[in-house]
Design a protein around this motif. Structure first.
Motif, short mmCIF file in Angstrom:
data_model
loop_
_atom_site.label_atom_id
_atom_site.label_comp_id
_atom_site.label_asym_id
_atom_site.label_seq_id
_atom_site.Cartn_x
_atom_site.Cartn_y
_atom_site.Cartn_z
N MET A 1 11.40 37.07 -21.43
CA MET A 1 12.44 37.46 -22.39
C MET A 1 13.05 36.22 -23.05
O MET A 1 13.28 35.22 -22.38
CB MET A 1 13.54 38.24 -21.63
N LYS A 2 13.27 36.31 -24.34
CA LYS A 2 13.86 35.17 -25.05
C LYS A 2 15.33 35.02 -24.70
O LYS A 2 15.98 35.97 -24.27
CB LYS A 2 13.70 35.35 -26.55
N LYS A 3 15.83 33.79 -24.90
CA LYS A 3 17.20 33.51 -24.51
C LYS A 3 18.02 32.99 -25.69
O LYS A 3 17.52 32.20 -26.49
CB LYS A 3 17.18 32.45 -23.40
N VAL A 4 19.26 33.46 -25.77
CA VAL A 4 20.17 33.00 -26.83
C VAL A 4 21.27 32.14 -26.19
O VAL A 4 21.88 32.56 -25.20
CB VAL A 4 20.83 34.20 -27.54
N SER A 5 21.49 30.95 -26.73
CA SER A 5 22.59 30.11 -26.23
C SER A 5 23.69 30.04 -27.28
O SER A 5 23.41 29.79 -28.45
CB SER A 5 22.12 28.67 -25.97
N ILE A 6 24.92 30.24 -26.84
CA ILE A 6 26.06 30.12 -27.75
C ILE A 6 26.88 28.91 -27.29
O ILE A 6 27.28 28.85 -26.13
CB ILE A 6 26.96 31.37 -27.68
N ILE A 7 27.11 27.99 -28.20
CA ILE A 7 27.92 26.80 -27.88
C ILE A 7 29.31 27.00 -28.48
O ILE A 7 29.44 27.31 -29.66
CB ILE A 7 27.28 25.55 -28.50
N VAL A 8 30.34 26.85 -27.66
CA VAL A 8 31.70 27.10 -28.15
C VAL A 8 32.60 25.89 -27.88
O VAL A 8 33.07 25.68 -26.76
CB VAL A 8 32.32 28.34 -27.47
N PRO A 9 32.85 25.05 -28.90
CA PRO A 9 33.80 23.95 -28.70
C PRO A 9 35.22 24.51 -28.60
O PRO A 9 35.60 25.35 -29.41
CB PRO A 9 33.66 23.11 -29.98
N CYS A 10 35.96 24.06 -27.60
CA CYS A 10 37.32 24.61 -27.42
C CYS A 10 38.33 23.47 -27.28
O CYS A 10 38.19 22.63 -26.39
CB CYS A 10 37.43 25.42 -26.14
N TYR A 11 39.31 23.48 -28.12
CA TYR A 11 40.40 22.51 -28.00
C TYR A 11 41.70 23.28 -28.10
O TYR A 11 42.03 23.80 -29.16
CB TYR A 11 40.26 21.45 -29.11
N ASN A 12 42.40 23.38 -26.98
CA ASN A 12 43.64 24.16 -26.91
C ASN A 12 43.48 25.59 -27.42
O ASN A 12 44.11 26.00 -28.38
CB ASN A 12 44.76 23.47 -27.69
N GLU A 13 42.58 26.32 -26.82
CA GLU A 13 42.27 27.67 -27.30
C GLU A 13 42.64 28.74 -26.28
O GLU A 13 42.00 29.78 -26.20
CB GLU A 13 40.78 27.79 -27.65
#
Ligand code: UDP
Ligand code: MG
Length: 315
Positions: A1-13
């Motif tokens: 199965m294929k994989k999806v990666s989500i990158i989330v930069p967070c600064y004071n969130e």
């Protein structure tokens, strides 16, 4: 199965994160793909890290990387690209300005095999101060004219990419990063998906006009040498004119015996040329400073904490 990666930069969130996670996770679990969400805590001073740690405890698909201080969104995205393992990878803001509801459509477009990335573009700049929109438009026109980076007006960092493109992003290991330019520079076939601008759900933007202006100047310096050319051309043109002026004065003195008058105009010219010289020196200084930072080969980011085993620390 294929994989999806989500990158989330967070600064004071801290306010936006729970909303973001719930919505994104809901959409990801409705898809027929494996997934991972990599949160990058970019030196937040609020409860962001605690929230991330809790999410990671409760959800197997949550990874987090916590920086030792604030390194900026560009460094956070780079850390994400270096550590993402998916076949499809994207960056998303934590404030819901990159609608997670677009993900299924983006994946579908990549699955057709006709494109290597699906990039999103804001259709309008509604809700933005007019002066900012004006400068932004000029900036996009200028950078496309004077550089080989193809930067689209309104383009977001929210862009789903195939593995090959992510590898290329990682390979572009420059210290002074301007991702909007790098995306364009590395090429690949991109599908542009327009969408209506969405307001931030919670928290505050980290950008003010001055920061954006500096970011724009950085973008130009990183992708174009035209400012240096302009400086040297200016120098040559001014030298030429000063010669013409010199000859004019000599001829006038010899033929008419006129003393050179005009103390005020002389001062003006000296100040003008002095200013121009300093300006050109400043332009050169910008490039030298960038070169200096590149030479040092400092790491893009320093990781203080993470739940990823073998996390890629330094490029
Ligand atoms: N961000 C970051 N480091 C920073 C500034 C911002 O990781 O130094 C993150 C921020 O948490 C958000 C994203 O980058 O997820 C976009 O920031 P923001 O929403 O403030 O920018 P805007 O949407 O106003 O351009
Ligand atoms: Mg935002």
């Amino acid at each position: 199965m294929k994989k999806v990666s989500i990158i989330v930069p967070c600064y004071n969130e801290q306010e936006a994160l729970p909303i973001f996670f719930e919505e994104t996770n809901r959409i990801l679990s409705s898809l027929d793909y494996e997934n991972e969400i990599i949160f990058i805590n970019d030196g937040s001073r609020d409860e962001t890290l605690e929230i991330l740690k809790n999410l990671a405890c409760e959800n197997l698909n949550v990874r987090f990387i916590s920086f030792s201080r604030n390194f900026g969104k560009e460094a956070a995205m780079y850390a994400g690209f270096c550590n993402a393992t998916g076949d499809y990878v994207t960056v998303m803001d934590a404030d819901m300005q990159d609608p997670p509801s677009l993900l299924p459509q983006m994946i579908e477009i990549l699955e057709t095999g006709e494109f290597d990335s699906v990039a999103t573009r804001r259709e309008t700049r509604v809700g933005e101060p007019p002066i900012r929109s004006w400068f932004a438009k000029r900036f996009y026109k200028l950078i496309n004219k004077i550089s080989d980076a193809d930067v689209v007006d309104g383009a977001r960092d929210f862009r789903l990419m195939k593995r090959e493109m992510v590898e290329a992003m990682v390979e572009m290991g420059e210290y002074n990063r301007f991702s909007k330019g790098i995306f364009g520079w590395i090429g690949f076939r991109t599908y542009w998906l327009p969408y209506k601008n969405v307001e931030r759900v919670a928290g505050e933007t980290k950008w003010n006009f001055w920061k954006l202006f500096k970011y724009a100047v950085d973008g130009i310096i990183n992708f174009s040498q035209v400012p240096l050319d302009i400086s040297s051309w200016l120098g040559m043109v001014m030298t030429f004119f000063s010669f013409v002026f010199l000859i004019f004065i000599i001829v006038r003195k010899l033929c008419f015996g006129d003393p050179v008058d005009g103390w005020a105009s002389t001062v003006c010219i000296i100040v003008f040329i002095g200013g121009l010289q300093l300006f050109c020196l400043g332009v050169m200084g910008k490039y030298v400073a960038k070169t200096y930072m590149e030479c040092k080969k400092r790491p893009h980011y320093i990781i203080a904490d993470s739940n990823i085993t073998n996390v890629k620390k330094v490029n």
